[in-house]
Design an enzyme around this catalytic site. Structure first.
Site, PDB file in Angstrom:
ATOM      1  N   GLU A  81      -1.323  25.962 -37.109  1.00 40.54           N
ATOM      2  CA  GLU A  81      -1.934  26.254 -34.920  1.00 40.54           C
ATOM      3  C   GLU A  81      -2.887  27.164 -35.679  1.00 40.54           C
ATOM      4  OE1 GLU A  81      -0.575  25.886 -31.960  1.00 40.54           O
ATOM      5  OE2 GLU A  81      -2.121  25.889 -30.745  1.00 40.54           O
ATOM      6  N   GLY A 111       1.369  35.756 -30.652  1.00 38.87           N
ATOM      7  CA  GLY A 111       2.713  35.608 -30.177  1.00 38.87           C
ATOM      8  C   GLY A 111       4.316  35.230 -30.731  1.00 38.87           C
ATOM      9  N   ALA A 112       3.534  34.142 -30.819  1.00 39.91           N
ATOM     10  CA  ALA A 112       4.983  32.574 -31.481  1.00 39.91           C
ATOM     11  C   ALA A 112       4.158  31.400 -32.048  1.00 39.91           C
ATOM     12  CB  ALA A 112       6.783  32.761 -30.686  1.00 39.91           C
ATOM     13  N   MET A 113       4.801  30.883 -32.191  1.00 42.30           N
ATOM     14  CA  MET A 113       4.152  29.469 -32.980  1.00 42.30           C
ATOM     15  C   MET A 113       5.800  28.379 -32.352  1.00 42.30           C
ATOM     16  SD  MET A 113       1.993  27.501 -33.666  1.00 42.30           S
ATOM     17  CE  MET A 113       1.990  25.783 -33.528  1.00 42.30           C
ATOM     18  N   ASN A 161       6.276  25.502 -34.144  1.00 42.42           N
ATOM     19  CA  ASN A 161       6.297  24.507 -34.638  1.00 42.42           C
ATOM     20  C   ASN A 161       8.052  23.482 -34.477  1.00 42.42           C
ATOM     21  OD1 ASN A 161       4.327  25.724 -36.187  1.00 42.42           O
ATOM     22  ND2 ASN A 161       6.532  26.974 -36.351  1.00 42.42           N
ATOM     23  N   GLU A 198       7.607  28.834 -25.695  1.00 43.90           N
ATOM     24  CA  GLU A 198       7.759  28.037 -26.888  1.00 43.90           C
ATOM     25  C   GLU A 198       8.820  27.305 -26.963  1.00 43.90           C
ATOM     26  OE1 GLU A 198       5.117  28.830 -28.948  1.00 43.90           O
ATOM     27  OE2 GLU A 198       4.620  31.085 -27.834  1.00 43.90           O
ATOM     28  N   HIS A 258       6.510  23.862 -24.767  1.00 46.68           N
ATOM     29  CA  HIS A 258       6.193  23.478 -25.426  1.00 46.68           C
ATOM     30  C   HIS A 258       7.051  22.087 -26.159  1.00 46.68           C
ATOM     31  CE1 HIS A 258       2.198  24.803 -25.500  1.00 46.68           C
ATOM     32  NE2 HIS A 258       2.479  26.609 -26.502  1.00 46.68           N
TER      33      HIS A 258
HETATM   34  N1  TRP Z   1       0.892  27.691 -29.836  1.00 45.05           N
HETATM   35  C1  TRP Z   1       1.224  29.539 -29.955  1.00 45.05           C
HETATM   36  C2  TRP Z   1       1.421  29.358 -28.403  1.00 45.05           C
HETATM   37  O1  TRP Z   1       2.218  28.977 -27.705  1.00 45.05           O
HETATM   38  C3  TRP Z   1      -0.352  29.501 -30.077  1.00 45.05           C
HETATM   39  C4  TRP Z   1      -0.257  30.615 -31.382  1.00 45.05           C
HETATM   40  C5  TRP Z   1       0.276  31.034 -31.933  1.00 45.05           C
HETATM   41  C6  TRP Z   1      -1.742  30.861 -32.454  1.00 45.05           C
HETATM   42  N2  TRP Z   1      -0.177  31.211 -33.177  1.00 45.05           N
HETATM   43  C7  TRP Z   1      -2.007  30.839 -33.880  1.00 45.05           C
HETATM   44  C8  TRP Z   1      -3.208  30.812 -31.984  1.00 45.05           C
HETATM   45  C9  TRP Z   1      -2.117  31.194 -34.353  1.00 45.05           C
HETATM   46  C10 TRP Z   1      -3.834  30.040 -33.341  1.00 45.05           C
HETATM   47  C11 TRP Z   1      -3.510  30.310 -34.550  1.00 45.05           C
HETATM   48  O2  TRP Z   1       0.429  30.257 -27.675  1.00 45.05           O
HETATM   49 ZN    ZN Z   2       1.610  27.958 -26.494  1.00 47.28          ZN
END
Ligand code: TRP
Ligand code: ZN
Length: 876
Positions: A126, A265-267, A269, A302, A305
């Site tokens: 992302e 912070g985190a992602m 996926n 997360e 999401h």
């Molecule tokens: N979607 C992530 C969240 O929960 C946001 C995010 C994580 C992100 N890593 C990133 C956005 C790197 C841009 C680039 O908020």
């Molecule tokens: Zn988010």
């Protein structure tokens, strides 16, 4: 700056994709100095879109080795490559594109795409990072089923992960491989891969309908003892989402991986969340209470999401708040349910006021749904996230709990498996409530923080009380004139003996009133009045309860009315708000006329501190004076030193006035049980440490002595850290140095604790702060490639040390410019985020020239990244 980088993308130009990818097959061969990526894309024309002859795939920084269509290798003349795309001629309505690319993850310092964090390979796709892995339709409205095979050296990378379920695996020589299949179609931004030498904490969760889910948190072996809190938070999140939103998890496994080098912070996926270690690891010895709470909140965010983001995703990146605002709203509700709802709200509002209102007032102001951008990474902002969550919260306030929940259910049901827009979310709210939300939609399209000026009229004879509301919104870039917003104003009216019954000839019969003493007015006009009564006495209004709308509300309260609200309002948020208003007024009065601090504030705080039955976390919040940055947001032109010194004086007056009570409570609140991250214990520690810092203000000698004892005897990081802050911010240099050395010696092998050590020094409001920061940039503990370290040192200095960052010789600005210039090439996302404080240059009178010229220096650089270019260009 390159011209190609200045391209602006507009929401109004959105076009559905000409091609879709039903299935995506990826094969990764991971080596120490490169990686080979092979893809097979099952492409089909989008039947809803006029036929296009060419398939344009996104790709960046890729070495294309071979591309074939339906097995036919394309000769150089048969395709066209640009810096950011691969153009192919579509042979028909359905075909297969296979591609081989070579990339170099170990040289990838942008932390976007496939990269190496310490010893492991990981991905961050992302928003548009997938195109740095292979050529693809890297846009969220192209959703595909992914099958992934990854292969790496067994000894170095025993763990191989991707999304979905593992379907196969094997060994060949000193290498091994694994195949994964994700049954849910997803956009490429949710793809993830991890290969590393990791250990996991394993547990499970049984869903509402009886599905057994295996939960695993993967970390470097040294961190295995720091995963319990994240696991517990995950399980509580899963249960909460079932109970509060009826959302159940949909796969048999859910994995979290912790990585040290991460831009955010985190992602989220799909089934393979990747976390910044700072948002997953927690242990009483190394993590503060705030850290524990952050882990809980981010794990929840997360996880949530999975529905608000993954099952229902965004059509395009202009809709980012559709998933982020909604998910922040959801995680905030979760945190509120886990601890003190009022305290959580206070924290949110403080942040919103300090950071989001500042964004709204600056050159980068944008609506919750922006109309245009150059670089989408620049739009992961407090406006999209936090203001977006406020917009969802207002919808809940307007619809009421039940209809809001029904509307969320409808939204998920209507759009499961789709990529949709903010409009679709509002449509679901309208469908369930039967309301017309046309005017409410302006919260999505208009930027800026609305002003709400409130005044009152009292007619003693008839007992009628009138509230007059006047709303306006200052211009923001590209939006000179604003239309009125629909503003929900929750309020109550207080009499001597308590809340008054509300009757209003101006409110519809069915207005959402939870009881007779609370109501929500819906403002829709530039000017509007509401009458209440007849009332038995002249009331004190408790306005905008719970901060029911993200506006700047003004009302000419007298000090005695604020003191009354502070002790009597049954809305906890507004009790805090009354204390804040008293404090703000006191700081302004001291700043303007050097007068004595108002007794209403001193006595009010004294009563609050004396109330041993009140929630200690709430007391701590009420005692905390508004931060210098918060105070700065209340004036047009910011006088950094004036605010600093006036606030300091108010702080001293409060500290001296409360001195005895502070000492008493400090001692009374000493821990009696072993550390646990419970709301009650955290509350006690928060108040006790607030007392400590005030004691150090009133009586530095005593405060430092207490801090020293606490520092040496601390059994947890919360108390040790608070003591260290007091020693470094209030102690003599020798005391401060000694504590810092002891702390570093003890924790130098704990990167997250070293970050705190950097932060304490970077935020110290002391004379030599800038030299200290410059020395730390050269310290072995610092790592210019690690975003957490950059944020801890440079970010903290620029955002939490106003007097030093804004030093009149410009040395603070220079330091920021140097750091940004360095990061511009290595990590553009972090570079542009770090730049934010300089973008506010117009607000500082005698300093604007210095700030402006640093921005110009950056603008003149030859190879500006798109990220930095956008921010600099819009700021100048
Ligand atoms: N979607 C992530 C969240 O929960 C946001 C995010 C994580 C992100 N890593 C990133 C956005 C790197 C841009 C680039 O908020
Ligand atoms: Zn988010």
């Amino acid at each position: 700056m390159k011209d190609a980088q200045a391209v602006t993308i507009y929401l109004k130009d959105y076009q559905a994709p000409a091609f879709l990818i039903d299935h995506t097959e990826l094969d990764f061969q991971l080596y120490e100095d490169h990686a080979l990526v092979q893809s097979a894309l099952t492409v089909r024309r989008n039947p809803d879109v006029a036929a296009a002859a060419q398939l344009v795939l996104h790709g960046q920084e890729l070495e294309l080795l071979e591309v074939a269509i339906d097995g036919v290798v394309q000769a150089p003349g048969q395709f066209h490559l640009t810096e950011e795309s691969l153009l192919l001629t579509a042979p028909g309505d359905a075909f297969i594109v296979t591609c081989r690319t070579r990339i170099t993850p170990q040289d990838n310092t942008s932390l976007e795409g496939l990269y190496k964090s310490r010893t492991m390979f990981c991905t961050q796709c992302e928003a548009e990072g997938f195109r740095k892995i292979t050529y693809y339709l890297d846009r969220p409205d192209v959703m595909s089923r992914f099958t992934v095979r990854l292969e790496a050296e067994t000894a170095k990378y025993p763990v191989l992960l991707s999304n979905g379920n593992q379907t196969d695996g094997g060994v060949s020589g000193d290498r091994h491989w694994a195949s994964w299949h994700d049954p849910f179609p997803k956009p490429a931004y949710l793809f993830a891969l991890v290969a590393g030498d990791l250990e996991s904490l394993d547990d499970s969760f049984v869903t509402h309908s009886g599905r057994q889910v295996q939960l695993r948190i993967f970390v470097e072996p040294k961190d295995l003892d720091k995963c319990a809190h994240a696991m517990d938070s995950l399980q509580r999140s899963m249960r909460w989402d079932e109970e509060k939103f009826g959302r159940e998890y949909d796969l048999d496994i859910f994995n979290i991986v912790a990585v040290d080098d991460f831009n955010m912070g985190a992602m989220e996926n799909k089934s393979l969340n990747i976390f910044n270690t700072s948002c997953v690891l927690a242990h009483p010895q190394t993590t503060t209470d705030a850290g524990f709470q952050r882990v809980e909140a981010v794990v929840a965010h997360e996880y949530f999401h999975n529905w608000s983001g993954n099952r229902v995703t965004c059509r395009d990146w202009f809709q980012l708040s559709l998933k982020e605002g909604f998910t922040v709203y959801r995680d905030a509700e979760f945190s509120a349910d886990m601890g003190s709802r009022t305290v959580k709200r206070i924290e949110e509002v403080s942040m919103l006021r300090t950071v989001q209102f500042a964004e709204d007032a600056g050159p980068l102001a944008h609506p919750v749904r922006p109309d245009s951008f150059m670089e989408i990474s620049n739009f992961y902002t407090v406006t999209i996230y936090e203001k977006g969550a406020e917009v969802v919260r207002m919808l809940r306030t307007l619809l009421g709990e039940e209809k809001f929940r029904a509307a969320c259910d409808l939204y998920f049901e209507r759009h499961d498996g789709e990529a949709v827009t903010c409009e679709d979310f509002v449509l679901a709210m309208e469908a369930v409530s039967g309301r017309d939300l046309s005017q409410f939609r302006r919260w999505y399209s208009q930027a800026g923080t609305p002003r709400l000026a409130v005044s009152e009229e009292w007619d003693a004879e008839s007992g009628m009380y009138t509230l007059n509301f006047e709303q306006s919104c200052p211009p923001t870039p590209g939006q000179e004139l604003k239309q009125p917003f629909m503003i929900p104003v929750a309020l109550g009216l207080l009499g001597e003996a308590g809340a008054l019954r509300l009757q209003s000839p101006d409110m519809p019969e069915d207005a959402e009133t939870s009881d007779n003493t609370n109501c929500v007015l819906e403002l829709t006009q530039p000017q509007q009045s509401f009458r209440f009564g007849p009332l038995p006495e002249r009331p004190v209004p408790s306005l905008l309860r719970g901060f029911s709308a993200p506006v700047k509300m003004s009302f000419d309260y007298r000090p005695d009315q604020l003191a009354f609200l502070l002790s009597h309002d049954d809305d906890g948020f507004n009790r805090w708000e009354a204390a804040q208003r008293l404090a703000v007024n006191a700081v302004h009065a001291v700043q303007l006329e050097a007068v004595e601090v108002d007794q209403a504030l001193l006595n009010g705080l004294s009563n609050v501190l004396a109330d041993v039955h009140a929630d200690a976390a709430m007391v701590a919040e009420i005692l905390r004076l508004p931060a210098e940055n918060t105070l700065a947001e209340l004036v047009d032109t910011i006088d950094v030193d004036g605010i600093h010194s006036a606030r300091g004086k108010v702080r001293e007056a409060v500290a001296r006035h409360l001195q005895d009570a502070l000492l008493e409570r400090y001692h009374a609140l000493a821990a009696s049980a072993a550390y646990a991250p419970t709301a009650a214990q955290m509350a006690a520690r928060a108040l006790r440490n607030t007392c400590l810092s005030y004691i150090a203000v009133a009586d530095p000698e005593r405060g430092v002595a207490l801090a020293q004892q606490q520092f040496e005897g601390a059994e947890n990081m919360t108390d040790r850290h608070a003591a260290l802050v007091t020693l470094v911010h209030h102690g003599e240099q020798s005391v401060s140095e000694a504590a810092l050395d002891t702390f570093y010696a003890q924790f130098k092998d704990e990167p997250l604790v070293v970050n705190m050590w950097l932060q304490v020094q970077a935020s110290a409001p002391v004379k030599n702060a800038i030299e200290r920061v410059r020395q730390l940039l050269e310290h072995p503990a610092y790592d210019a490639r690690n975003p957490n370290k950059i944020r801890a040192l440079v970010g903290t200095f620029c955002n939490a040390n106003p007097t030093n960052f804004h030093a009149l010789d410009g040395s603070g600005y220079e330091l920021l410019r140097e750091t940004v210039v360095e990061l511009n090439s290595s990590n553009p996302q972090i570079a542009s985020r770090l730049l934010t404080p300089l973008t506010k240059w117009r607000r500082y009178d005698k300093r604007q020239q210095l700030m402006h010229s640093e921005l110009q220096t950056i603008a003149a650089l030859p190879d500006l990244s798109r990220d930095v270019y956008e921010v600099v260009a819009k700021s100048l």
